[in-house]
Design a protein around this motif. Sequence first.
Motif, PDB file in Angstrom:
ATOM      1  N   SER A 130      53.028  19.329  -0.597  1.00 25.60           N
ATOM      2  CA  SER A 130      53.828  20.077  -1.562  1.00 25.60           C
ATOM      3  C   SER A 130      55.129  19.358  -1.905  1.00 25.60           C
ATOM      4  CB  SER A 130      54.130  21.467  -1.010  1.00 25.60           C
ATOM      5  OG  SER A 130      54.962  22.187  -1.881  1.00 25.60           O
ATOM      6  N   GLY A 131      55.840  18.896  -0.874  1.00 25.35           N
ATOM      7  CA  GLY A 131      57.116  18.232  -1.120  1.00 25.35           C
ATOM      8  C   GLY A 131      56.967  16.879  -1.782  1.00 25.35           C
ATOM      9  N   TYR A 132      55.896  16.158  -1.448  1.00 20.74           N
ATOM     10  CA  TYR A 132      55.728  14.801  -1.993  1.00 20.74           C
ATOM     11  C   TYR A 132      55.131  14.824  -3.394  1.00 20.74           C
ATOM     12  CZ  TYR A 132      54.655   9.814  -2.039  1.00 20.74           C
ATOM     13  OH  TYR A 132      54.600   8.478  -2.358  1.00 20.74           O
ATOM     14  N   ALA A 133      54.159  15.710  -3.632  1.00 16.62           N
ATOM     15  CA  ALA A 133      53.484  15.736  -4.936  1.00 16.62           C
ATOM     16  C   ALA A 133      54.342  16.417  -5.990  1.00 16.62           C
ATOM     17  CB  ALA A 133      52.131  16.437  -4.805  1.00 16.62           C
ATOM     18  N   GLY A 134      54.967  17.543  -5.638  1.00 17.13           N
ATOM     19  CA  GLY A 134      55.770  18.278  -6.607  1.00 17.13           C
ATOM     20  C   GLY A 134      54.907  18.871  -7.713  1.00 17.13           C
ATOM     21  N   ARG A 195      57.163  25.549   4.564  1.00 13.61           N
ATOM     22  CA  ARG A 195      58.449  25.625   3.849  1.00 13.61           C
ATOM     23  C   ARG A 195      59.475  24.668   4.449  1.00 13.61           C
ATOM     24  NH1 ARG A 195      59.114  30.453   0.765  1.00 13.61           N
ATOM     25  NH2 ARG A 195      61.333  30.485   1.204  1.00 13.61           N
ATOM     26  N   THR A 196      59.495  24.583   5.787  1.00 13.43           N
ATOM     27  CA  THR A 196      60.447  23.676   6.438  1.00 13.43           C
ATOM     28  C   THR A 196      60.115  22.222   6.149  1.00 13.43           C
ATOM     29  OG1 THR A 196      60.785  25.281   8.221  1.00 13.43           O
ATOM     30  CG2 THR A 196      61.446  23.009   8.650  1.00 13.43           C
ATOM     31  N   VAL A 197      58.846  21.862   6.287  1.00  9.31           N
ATOM     32  CA  VAL A 197      58.438  20.476   6.055  1.00  9.31           C
ATOM     33  C   VAL A 197      58.588  20.104   4.582  1.00  9.31           C
ATOM     34  CG1 VAL A 197      56.461  18.897   6.123  1.00  9.31           C
ATOM     35  CG2 VAL A 197      56.907  20.420   8.042  1.00  9.31           C
ATOM     36  N   ARG A 198      58.327  21.016   3.683  1.00  6.58           N
ATOM     37  CA  ARG A 198      58.499  20.735   2.256  1.00  6.58           C
ATOM     38  C   ARG A 198      59.951  20.375   1.944  1.00  6.58           C
ATOM     39  NH1 ARG A 198      60.704  23.738  -1.828  1.00  6.58           N
ATOM     40  NH2 ARG A 198      60.044  23.196  -3.953  1.00  6.58           N
ATOM     41  N   GLY A 199      60.901  21.176   2.489  1.00 13.31           N
ATOM     42  CA  GLY A 199      62.306  20.883   2.245  1.00 13.31           C
ATOM     43  C   GLY A 199      62.722  19.530   2.797  1.00 13.31           C
ATOM     44  N   ALA A 200      62.237  19.213   4.014  1.00 15.17           N
ATOM     45  CA  ALA A 200      62.571  17.916   4.607  1.00 15.17           C
ATOM     46  C   ALA A 200      61.913  16.779   3.841  1.00 15.17           C
ATOM     47  CB  ALA A 200      62.141  17.882   6.067  1.00 15.17           C
ATOM     48  N   THR A 201      60.709  16.986   3.330  1.00 13.85           N
ATOM     49  CA  THR A 201      60.010  15.943   2.581  1.00 13.85           C
ATOM     50  C   THR A 201      60.702  15.660   1.255  1.00 13.85           C
ATOM     51  OG1 THR A 201      57.920  16.628   3.589  1.00 13.85           O
ATOM     52  CG2 THR A 201      57.781  15.261   1.614  1.00 13.85           C
ATOM     53  N   LEU A 202      61.226  16.693   0.607  1.00 16.02           N
ATOM     54  CA  LEU A 202      61.963  16.490  -0.638  1.00 16.02           C
ATOM     55  C   LEU A 202      63.171  15.583  -0.434  1.00 16.02           C
ATOM     56  CD1 LEU A 202      61.913  20.113  -2.133  1.00 16.02           C
ATOM     57  CD2 LEU A 202      60.688  18.101  -2.984  1.00 16.02           C
ATOM     58  N   VAL A 203      63.789  15.681   0.752  1.00  9.85           N
ATOM     59  CA  VAL A 203      64.936  14.809   1.067  1.00  9.85           C
ATOM     60  C   VAL A 203      64.461  13.401   1.405  1.00  9.85           C
ATOM     61  CG1 VAL A 203      66.861  14.454   2.650  1.00  9.85           C
ATOM     62  CG2 VAL A 203      66.308  16.765   1.864  1.00  9.85           C
TER      63      VAL A 203
END
Length: 317
Positions: A130-134, A195-203
Amino acid sequence: MNAPSPKTVALARAPSAWQRFRHSDFAYSFKRTPTAVVSALMLLVLVLAAVLAPWLAPQNPFDPAALDLLNSRLPPAWLDGGQMKFLLGTDDQGRDLLSVMMYGLRISLTVSFCATLLSLVIGVTLGLVSGYAGGRVDNLIMRLADMQLSFPTILVALLIDGLSRALLPHALHEQLALVVVIFAIGISTWVQYARTVRGATLVEKSKDYVHAAKLIGMGPLRILFRHVLPNVLGPVMVIATLSLGLGVLTEATLSFLGLGVPPTSPSLGTLIRVGNEVLFSGEWWVTVMPGLCLVLLVLAINLLGDWLRDVFNPKLK
């Protein structure tokens, strides 16, 4: 005789992994936090009691030849009518309560560990993607997470367990009861990880090492699981530790309601439910002792989780 090279001397003097761990900030923080030490020792004792139950338990509660109905409902050894060989008393079947609790701990810890591992794998994978693909992928996964967050965890687990009872034959459900409970708890607790991993992946995906990996032609999956994943594991380990306690409580709740593991393999929740039926007849130990064991187990896990949260949160240092 030739003298050893400086490189050989340096390698010989290099500290071992255990020595590096003993002198790390993690070990230093653990030794300086009495709450973490006490909770870790408490958890270690309970885990060892569960793992070594076949060898440490005074009685095999699942062996009918070892049971005697004349010993049923005996109080703990320190009360009138108690016997020293039944330290915590017996239940209505004459089973030694200490032995049943040790075996029940095995089931509760097994369910909680497997369910936590399942939810961790699902949540971390979906969070990374989720965080990487957007874009649409991110929106789809997060909307699914929002939908699940609108339902209590225990309600989702009850729904899955109820569906399995309706769709599977009774005999097959009895055989797969433990697997169904693990799946029900695991599938209902993946949202926090995602949700936690998505936020960290976005960073992390905006950092230079990710751009460099893209420039040399590295694939998205390799970037995610080889480079991004190790950098987001800190908060994941904290959530996993706290989820262990939540898994124990959820399993105990399901078993207390009669929807968890079968009575032939009683967990702590099942023991509390059985003891609750005779609580007001004066046989309080049948439900109080497993309940106290459950409280100590969850308390030790949660205290360790709170300490890990403080260790991995740089703002609290």
